[in-house]
Write an enzyme that holds these catalytic residues in place. Structure first.
Site, short mmCIF file in Angstrom:
data_model
loop_
_atom_site.label_atom_id
_atom_site.label_comp_id
_atom_site.label_asym_id
_atom_site.label_seq_id
_atom_site.Cartn_x
_atom_site.Cartn_y
_atom_site.Cartn_z
N GLN A 138 19.85 41.80 40.10
CA GLN A 138 20.42 40.49 40.43
C GLN A 138 19.34 39.58 41.03
OE1 GLN A 138 23.67 39.93 39.64
NE2 GLN A 138 23.35 37.79 40.15
N ALA A 159 24.22 34.09 40.60
CA ALA A 159 24.67 34.58 41.90
C ALA A 159 23.49 35.09 42.71
CB ALA A 159 25.69 35.70 41.71
N HIS A 166 29.73 43.69 41.63
CA HIS A 166 29.24 44.79 40.80
C HIS A 166 28.20 45.64 41.54
CE1 HIS A 166 31.28 44.20 36.97
NE2 HIS A 166 31.27 42.92 37.26
N ASP A 173 34.10 46.12 34.51
CA ASP A 173 34.70 45.22 33.54
C ASP A 173 35.20 46.06 32.37
OD1 ASP A 173 33.95 42.93 35.00
OD2 ASP A 173 31.94 43.02 34.14
N GLU A 222 39.46 36.27 35.72
CA GLU A 222 38.74 37.31 34.99
C GLU A 222 39.65 38.52 34.81
OE1 GLU A 222 34.91 38.39 36.44
OE2 GLU A 222 34.12 36.35 36.34
N TRP A 224 39.53 40.96 33.05
CA TRP A 224 38.83 42.21 32.70
C TRP A 224 38.14 42.85 33.91
CZ3 TRP A 224 37.36 37.23 31.45
CH2 TRP A 224 36.23 36.76 32.11
ZN ZN Z 1 32.91 41.73 36.49
#
Ligand code: ZN
Length: 251
Positions: A138, A159, A166, A173, A222, A224
């Protein structure tokens, strides 16, 4: 449609959009919110948990190992945090063997396996798309964006390291195997999306970013994105039609 265009569309769809920030939820406005109108519940929670606030105005969570940890655009994991017990679950994955996206924390793997078995029994064809995303990855994404486009742009569209759920190893997901490219709100209209919304809590998962709760979670819908919180909390959140922020009165 050309092959290249199809490939690009597929790529765009399977990149998890919660890696991105929208202008509406850019960190600067988040910081202003934290400073201007801190919710009483949030202040109480920070106080009770003896949490610190960093120079950017982000709260540093001090219970990153807890399955109840709340990570969002105001609440980040400590710098460099890595979960200790990451494993692969015995479920179908989209990513090839060895990809860190296949990892979740050990306690999540068992629950995910049960969820997939139950889904299969009900005729669902689920596939796990993206789980663990490390701090370093990230950070690389964020810093590359800063270097290429400047900090303002990077803050809008990627982000900050530490703020992605995550990274906790508690998120996965999940998509419909037949329509794996559909990591978009319309997934909720597929049989698999509907089944997850109805049954995920029975296995300890919540739909972390529900429809109509964008102001609370900081993320668009979201359907998922599953977050493991354990059966008891997942059931409470499901029955009350809440988000984690509402459950802990952080909104
Ligand atoms: Zn996600």
């Amino acid at each position: 449609m050309s092959i290249i265009m199809s490939a690009m569309l597929l790529f765009a769809s399977i990149v998890d959009s919660d890696e991105l920030l929208t202008v509406k939820y850019m960190p600067n406005s988040t910081i202003q919110l934290v400073h201007k109108e801190p919710a009483t519940g949030l202040l109480e929670y920070i106080h009770n948990n003896q949490e610190e606030v960093d120079e950017d105005g982000l709260v540093i969570v001090n219970d990153p190992e807890s399955i109840e940890v709340v990570v969002n655009k105001q609440r980040k994991l400590p710098d460099g945090y890595e979960p200790q017990n990451l494993v692969e679950a015995d479920v179908p994955y989209l990513a090839p063997a060895g990809d860190p996206k296949r990892l979740v924390r050990e306690e999540v793997a068992g629950a995910l396996e049960q969820l997939f078995v139950a889904g299969e029994e009900d005729g669902m064809d689920l596939v796990a798309v993206s789980g663990y995303r490390g701090y370093d990855r990230q950070k690389q994404i964020y810093e590359a964006n800063v270097q290429q486009n400047g900090e303002e742009h990077a803050n809008k569209f990627s982000a900050k390291p530490g703020t992605s759920e995550h990274q906790t190893g508690l998120a996965m997901d999940v998509a419909s195997a037949a329509q794996v490219a559909v990591l978009e709100p319309s997934f909720s209209e597929t049989d698999e999306g509907q089944w997850l919304a109805d049954h995920a809590h029975e296995y300890g998962f919540i739909i972390r970013y529900p429809e109509g709760k964008e102001e609370t979670t900081g993320y668009n819908f979201e359907p998922w994105h599953l977050r493991y919180v354990g059966k008891e909390m997942a059931t409470s959140i499901y029955q009350a039609d809440q988000t984690m922020e509402e459950f802990f009165q952080l909104d």
